[in-house]
Design a protein around this motif. Structure first.
Motif, PDB file in Angstrom:
ATOM      1  N   TRP A  96      -8.080 -49.389  20.383  1.00 38.91           N
ATOM      2  CA  TRP A  96      -7.075 -50.368  19.943  1.00 38.91           C
ATOM      3  C   TRP A  96      -6.564 -50.110  18.526  1.00 38.91           C
ATOM      4  CZ3 TRP A  96     -12.236 -52.072  20.686  1.00 38.91           C
ATOM      5  CH2 TRP A  96     -12.939 -52.383  19.524  1.00 38.91           C
ATOM      6  N   MET A  97      -7.250 -49.270  17.755  1.00 41.88           N
ATOM      7  CA  MET A  97      -6.799 -48.976  16.396  1.00 41.88           C
ATOM      8  C   MET A  97      -5.699 -47.917  16.378  1.00 41.88           C
ATOM      9  SD  MET A  97      -8.294 -50.948  14.256  1.00 41.88           S
ATOM     10  CE  MET A  97      -7.970 -50.137  12.697  1.00 41.88           C
ATOM     11  N   GLU A  98      -5.689 -47.032  17.369  1.00 41.22           N
ATOM     12  CA  GLU A  98      -4.697 -45.956  17.365  1.00 41.22           C
ATOM     13  C   GLU A  98      -3.264 -46.457  17.440  1.00 41.22           C
ATOM     14  OE1 GLU A  98      -3.792 -41.695  19.599  1.00 41.22           O
ATOM     15  OE2 GLU A  98      -5.110 -43.169  20.544  1.00 41.22           O
ATOM     16  N   PRO A  99      -2.920 -47.397  18.333  1.00 35.88           N
ATOM     17  CA  PRO A  99      -1.516 -47.833  18.403  1.00 35.88           C
ATOM     18  C   PRO A  99      -0.981 -48.431  17.105  1.00 35.88           C
ATOM     19  CG  PRO A  99      -2.677 -48.451  20.388  1.00 35.88           C
ATOM     20  CD  PRO A  99      -3.722 -47.957  19.432  1.00 35.88           C
ATOM     21  N   PRO A 100      -1.680 -49.404  16.465  1.00 36.55           N
ATOM     22  CA  PRO A 100      -1.111 -49.950  15.222  1.00 36.55           C
ATOM     23  C   PRO A 100      -1.066 -48.946  14.086  1.00 36.55           C
ATOM     24  CG  PRO A 100      -3.294 -50.870  15.627  1.00 36.55           C
ATOM     25  CD  PRO A 100      -2.891 -50.145  16.862  1.00 36.55           C
ATOM     26  N   LEU A 101      -2.117 -48.112  13.945  1.00 37.46           N
ATOM     27  CA  LEU A 101      -2.111 -47.129  12.861  1.00 37.46           C
ATOM     28  C   LEU A 101      -1.014 -46.089  13.081  1.00 37.46           C
ATOM     29  CD1 LEU A 101      -5.929 -46.507  12.259  1.00 37.46           C
ATOM     30  CD2 LEU A 101      -4.345 -47.902  10.921  1.00 37.46           C
ATOM     31  N   GLY A 102      -0.834 -45.656  14.313  1.00 37.50           N
ATOM     32  CA  GLY A 102       0.234 -44.701  14.598  1.00 37.50           C
ATOM     33  C   GLY A 102       1.606 -45.303  14.379  1.00 37.50           C
TER      34      GLY A 102
ATOM     35  N   LEU B 235      -3.809 -51.087  -0.642  1.00 35.29           N
ATOM     36  CA  LEU B 235      -5.233 -50.959  -0.938  1.00 35.29           C
ATOM     37  C   LEU B 235      -6.089 -51.649   0.120  1.00 35.29           C
ATOM     38  CD1 LEU B 235      -5.248 -51.495  -4.818  1.00 35.29           C
ATOM     39  CD2 LEU B 235      -5.591 -49.360  -3.567  1.00 35.29           C
ATOM     40  N   VAL B 236      -5.672 -52.861   0.501  1.00 35.61           N
ATOM     41  CA  VAL B 236      -6.432 -53.579   1.530  1.00 35.61           C
ATOM     42  C   VAL B 236      -6.410 -52.813   2.852  1.00 35.61           C
ATOM     43  CG1 VAL B 236      -6.507 -55.680   2.933  1.00 35.61           C
ATOM     44  CG2 VAL B 236      -6.127 -55.838   0.469  1.00 35.61           C
ATOM     45  N   GLY B 237      -5.229 -52.315   3.228  1.00 32.89           N
ATOM     46  CA  GLY B 237      -5.125 -51.573   4.480  1.00 32.89           C
ATOM     47  C   GLY B 237      -5.908 -50.274   4.456  1.00 32.89           C
ATOM     48  N   ALA B 238      -5.864 -49.579   3.318  1.00 27.50           N
ATOM     49  CA  ALA B 238      -6.542 -48.280   3.223  1.00 27.50           C
ATOM     50  C   ALA B 238      -8.051 -48.427   3.342  1.00 27.50           C
ATOM     51  CB  ALA B 238      -6.171 -47.601   1.911  1.00 27.50           C
ATOM     52  N   PHE B 239      -8.619 -49.322   2.528  1.00 24.62           N
ATOM     53  CA  PHE B 239     -10.071 -49.458   2.535  1.00 24.62           C
ATOM     54  C   PHE B 239     -10.563 -50.305   3.707  1.00 24.62           C
ATOM     55  CE2 PHE B 239      -9.193 -48.361  -1.894  1.00 24.62           C
ATOM     56  CZ  PHE B 239     -10.144 -47.369  -2.099  1.00 24.62           C
ATOM     57  N   GLY B 240      -9.725 -51.230   4.182  1.00 27.47           N
ATOM     58  CA  GLY B 240     -10.140 -52.049   5.315  1.00 27.47           C
ATOM     59  C   GLY B 240     -10.162 -51.285   6.620  1.00 27.47           C
TER      60      GLY B 240
ATOM     61  N   TYR C  70       3.771 -55.242  -6.620  1.00 33.77           N
ATOM     62  CA  TYR C  70       2.386 -55.707  -6.593  1.00 33.77           C
ATOM     63  C   TYR C  70       1.953 -56.055  -5.175  1.00 33.77           C
ATOM     64  CZ  TYR C  70       2.674 -55.984 -11.681  1.00 33.77           C
ATOM     65  OH  TYR C  70       2.810 -55.670 -13.011  1.00 33.77           O
ATOM     66  N   ALA C  71       2.861 -56.633  -4.394  1.00 35.34           N
ATOM     67  CA  ALA C  71       2.544 -56.926  -3.000  1.00 35.34           C
ATOM     68  C   ALA C  71       2.291 -55.633  -2.221  1.00 35.34           C
ATOM     69  CB  ALA C  71       3.684 -57.716  -2.356  1.00 35.34           C
TER      70      ALA C  71
END
Length: 239
Positions: free
Chosen positions: A174-180, A127-132, A120-121
């Motif tokens: 700044w989004m590329e490093p964490p997502l990658g 879901l939060v990560g995908a839509f956020g 569940y976690a």
């Protein structure tokens, strides 16, 4: 001419009959066989009597059919096989055995809420990560808020933030490093899991199901341990 036995919707069974068995079956008036000639012509079709004898429920099937389906991993067949073991051991009728089966099923689900919390976690996090991630990359106000709180990089001039693609180009700094990194992290975990399975090391789900099966077999020692364990592993983790 080749002969094949009519197959029911529940299962299809390939029958390779010896000549004497096949000839005897063809003499039975209540059955007809579907024959296919070299030209592809289909002959006689099933009779009404044959259709009426076709099992509609698992409890109507013979032992051989139940064993075959259970070996293929059909949960209803695995459960039915355990019900018949209960009938044989306790010498009770089918309906009474089903009541015992319900108790075994309930026992098997005890404590599952706590053990399934990691799932569940994971679902919530995914879901939060995908839509956020969508507004964090392309919605101007959200991107500006995130930049003020966590990044503090220079804000482009207004003419460079007129479209959602321009906003995404700014946020991507700044989004590329964490997502990658997250993508690579999950890929590495997937690779590690595959190697664990190659070595026969059980990941969390298989380990949890094995322990649950052992507990259930110990709770009902008078029934076949193998059938109890197979039922436990085949049953879903949640009701």
């Amino acid at each position: 001419m080749s002969l094949r036995l009519f197959s029911s919707p529940l299962t299809r069974i390939a029958v390779r009959a010896r000549p004497q068995v096949l000839s005897a079956a063809c003499l039975a008036p209540e059955y007809r066989f579907m024959s296919t000639t070299s030209e592809g012509h289909v002959g006689l079709k099933p009779t009404i009597a044959m259709a009426k004898e076709c099992p509609r429920e698992f409890y109507e099937m013979g032992n051989d059919m139940i064993i075959r389906l259970a070996a293929e991993g059909v949960f209803e067949a695995i459960q039915e096989r355990l019900v018949r073991d209960i009938m044989a051991v306790d010498e009770i009728e089918y309906d009474e055995a089903r009541e015992v089966m319900a108790g075994i099923s309930s026992k098997n689900q005890e404590g599952m809420f706590v053990q399934t919390l990691p799932y569940y976690a994971g679902i919530s996090t995914g879901l939060v990560g995908a839509f956020g991630s969508i507004p964090l990359c392309f919605e101007r106000n959200t991107v500006a808020w995130f930049n003020d709180r966590f990044v503090t990089t220079e804000v482009p001039p207004p003419e460079d933030l007129e479209t959602w693609l321009e906003v995404g180009s700014w946020a991507w700094n700044w989004m590329e490093p964490p997502l990658g990194q997250i993508s690579f992290f999950l890929l590495a975990l997937q690779f590690a899991r595959a190697q664990m399975e190659n070595l026969g090391i059980k990941p969390y789900t298989a380990m949890m199901k094995s322990r649950r099966a052992e507990r259930l077999a110990n709770a009902f020692p008078k029934y076949s341990p193998q059938l109890i364990k197979e039922f436990s592993k085949a049953q879903s983790l949640v009701n």
